[in-house]
Design a protein around this motif. Structure first.
Motif, PDB file in Angstrom:
ATOM      1  N   VAL A 164      35.244  32.902  38.243  1.00  0.00           N
ATOM      2  CA  VAL A 164      35.547  31.584  37.666  1.00  0.00           C
ATOM      3  C   VAL A 164      36.370  31.740  36.382  1.00  0.00           C
ATOM      4  CG1 VAL A 164      34.525  29.494  36.691  1.00  0.00           C
ATOM      5  CG2 VAL A 164      33.459  30.603  38.665  1.00  0.00           C
ATOM      6  N   LEU A 165      35.966  32.677  35.523  1.00  0.00           N
ATOM      7  CA  LEU A 165      36.650  32.849  34.237  1.00  0.00           C
ATOM      8  C   LEU A 165      38.072  33.363  34.410  1.00  0.00           C
ATOM      9  CD1 LEU A 165      33.742  34.399  32.120  1.00  0.00           C
ATOM     10  CD2 LEU A 165      34.631  32.055  32.023  1.00  0.00           C
ATOM     11  N   LYS A 167      40.151  32.604  36.689  1.00  0.00           N
ATOM     12  CA  LYS A 167      41.042  31.493  37.029  1.00  0.00           C
ATOM     13  C   LYS A 167      41.420  30.687  35.789  1.00  0.00           C
ATOM     14  CE  LYS A 167      39.161  30.953  41.689  1.00  0.00           C
ATOM     15  NZ  LYS A 167      38.445  30.046  42.632  1.00  0.00           N
ATOM     16  N   THR A 168      40.567  30.741  34.768  1.00  0.00           N
ATOM     17  CA  THR A 168      40.807  29.966  33.547  1.00  0.00           C
ATOM     18  C   THR A 168      41.695  30.707  32.562  1.00  0.00           C
ATOM     19  OG1 THR A 168      38.628  28.943  33.806  1.00  0.00           O
ATOM     20  CG2 THR A 168      39.703  28.739  31.647  1.00  0.00           C
ATOM     21  N   ILE A 169      41.370  31.978  32.298  1.00  0.00           N
ATOM     22  CA  ILE A 169      42.120  32.714  31.272  1.00  0.00           C
ATOM     23  C   ILE A 169      42.956  33.849  31.839  1.00  0.00           C
ATOM     24  CG2 ILE A 169      40.377  32.161  29.551  1.00  0.00           C
ATOM     25  CD1 ILE A 169      39.307  34.953  29.792  1.00  0.00           C
TER      26      ILE A 169
END
Length: 357
Positions: A164-165, A167-169
């Motif tokens: 998940v992370l 995809k964000t950073i």
């Protein structure tokens, strides 16, 4: 116990024999791209196992070359010969265990190398941390386990959230963040000393768990580098790299520890017999057993020397771990978009200054 760390590591040799038997008799035929039967590369699997075990045997015996010179020379010779033979065999085999074209892909080499580094450090931590916490710091088995469990829980949490992370950073940024955070934790642990601050030590163990980001991200990168019909094998190869990294970390940490015990305790052991010296420098537990047979003053001196030597080796291993993580960090930095633009700019500036332009 009376079992040395070398004997504990070599005790897994029967598992190698079982693994070879499973490969030879239990693994079914693989299907080719068009459904045709394709045999399993048993020779390649055997050579791979031979290279792994012989190279580990060489590392295990490095710490005591005077008594194991033949084994050291023999194991490194077998390791080199099996690796060369494996490469030649794989290049000529019709159904190779490993396609050598993968070695030309940065998308394979970078995540595989970083995954191996992380597992190497983790293997050393498994071997050293409980000894440090119980034999040096003096914690009970329960309290020592709480610190290790805290690091493991953070490892699992970071690994679970990495998808998940990322995809964000971004996967590279997340992986570099994990390397930096874990390195800070390793510094707090490695330099804690004989009487560490409990809060600092706890924070160090918690931060060390952030290294769990790396395997999750790197495995995805490795599998993406394979062709569709090779990804199941890619997963198996990645698992093998992880196990080899763990084993190498255990052997390397044992080598660092034994070397420090030998070099720092010479003066303390100068009046003892050779057998007692060998037992005392093999491990910190061995030093404690030897100390039990000595008068009180000499016993306390030997125990103090053993603890200081262990802490010195413990620190050296974590310094090595931080150095390896920094290498991995800069490799990822150079592979990122910003890193590629940076290296391209530096290259262009050097080319302008070149007299051969």
């Amino acid at each position: 116990t009376t079992v040395s760390w070398r004997a504990a590591l070599l005790s897994v040799a029967p598992l190698l024999l079982v693994s070879i038997l499973i490969v030879c008799y239990e693994i079914p035929k693989r299907a080719g791209p068009k459904g045709e039967p394709r045999s399993f590369d048993q020779i390649g699997a055997t050579l791979t196992a031979l290279f792994g075990t012989s190279s580990l045997l060489f590392l295990v015996n490095l710490s005591n070359q005077s008594n194991n010179r033949f084994i050291s020379v023999f194991s490194i010779a077998i390791s080199v010969l099996s690796l060369i033979t494996l490469l030649i065999h794989e290049s000529r085999c019709s159904n190779p265990l490993f396609q050598l074209k993968q070695l030309r892909k940065r998308s394979f080499l970078v995540p595989t190398g970083i995954n191996w580094i992380v597992q190497l450090v983790y293997g050393g931590m498994i071997f050293l941390n409980m000894q440090y916490l119980q034999l040096v710091v003096g914690l009970s088995a329960f309290k020592a386990a709480l610190l290790v469990v805290a690091a493991t829980l953070v490892w699992i949490l970071c690994s679970s959230l990495s998808g998940v992370l990322s995809k964000t950073i971004g996967s590279y940024r997340l992986a570099m963040l994990g390397l930096i955070t874990a390195s800070i934790g390793y510094g707090l642990i490695g330099f804690a000393g004989v009487s560490p601050n409990p809060f600092v030590l706890t924070v160090g163990f918690i931060l060390s768990g952030s290294a769990g980001i790396e395997p999750a991200i790197m495995v995805h990168g490795v599998l993406a580098s394979y062709d569709e019909d090779q990804r199941s094998f890619g997963a198996s190869l990645n698992a093998m790299v992880m196990r080899y990294g763990l084993s190498t970390g255990i052997a390397l940490s044992g080598l660092v520890l034994s070397t420090n015990l030998s070099s720092m305790m010479n003066e303390t052991l100068s009046r003892m017999g050779e057998s007692m010296k060998l037992n005392a420098t093999g491990s910190i537990g061995g030093a404690f057993r030897v100390a039990e047979s000595l008068p009180e003053n000499e016993r306390n001196t030997l125990i103090s020397s053993a603890k200081l030597a262990f802490v010195d080796g413990y620190r050296d291993f974590y310094v090595l771990a931080i150095a390896l993580y920094m290498v991995a960090f800069f490799i990822l930095l150079l592979q990122s978009r910003g890193g590629r633009r940076w290296t391209s700019y530096i290259g262009s500036q050097f080319s302008k200054l070149s007299p051969f332009r």
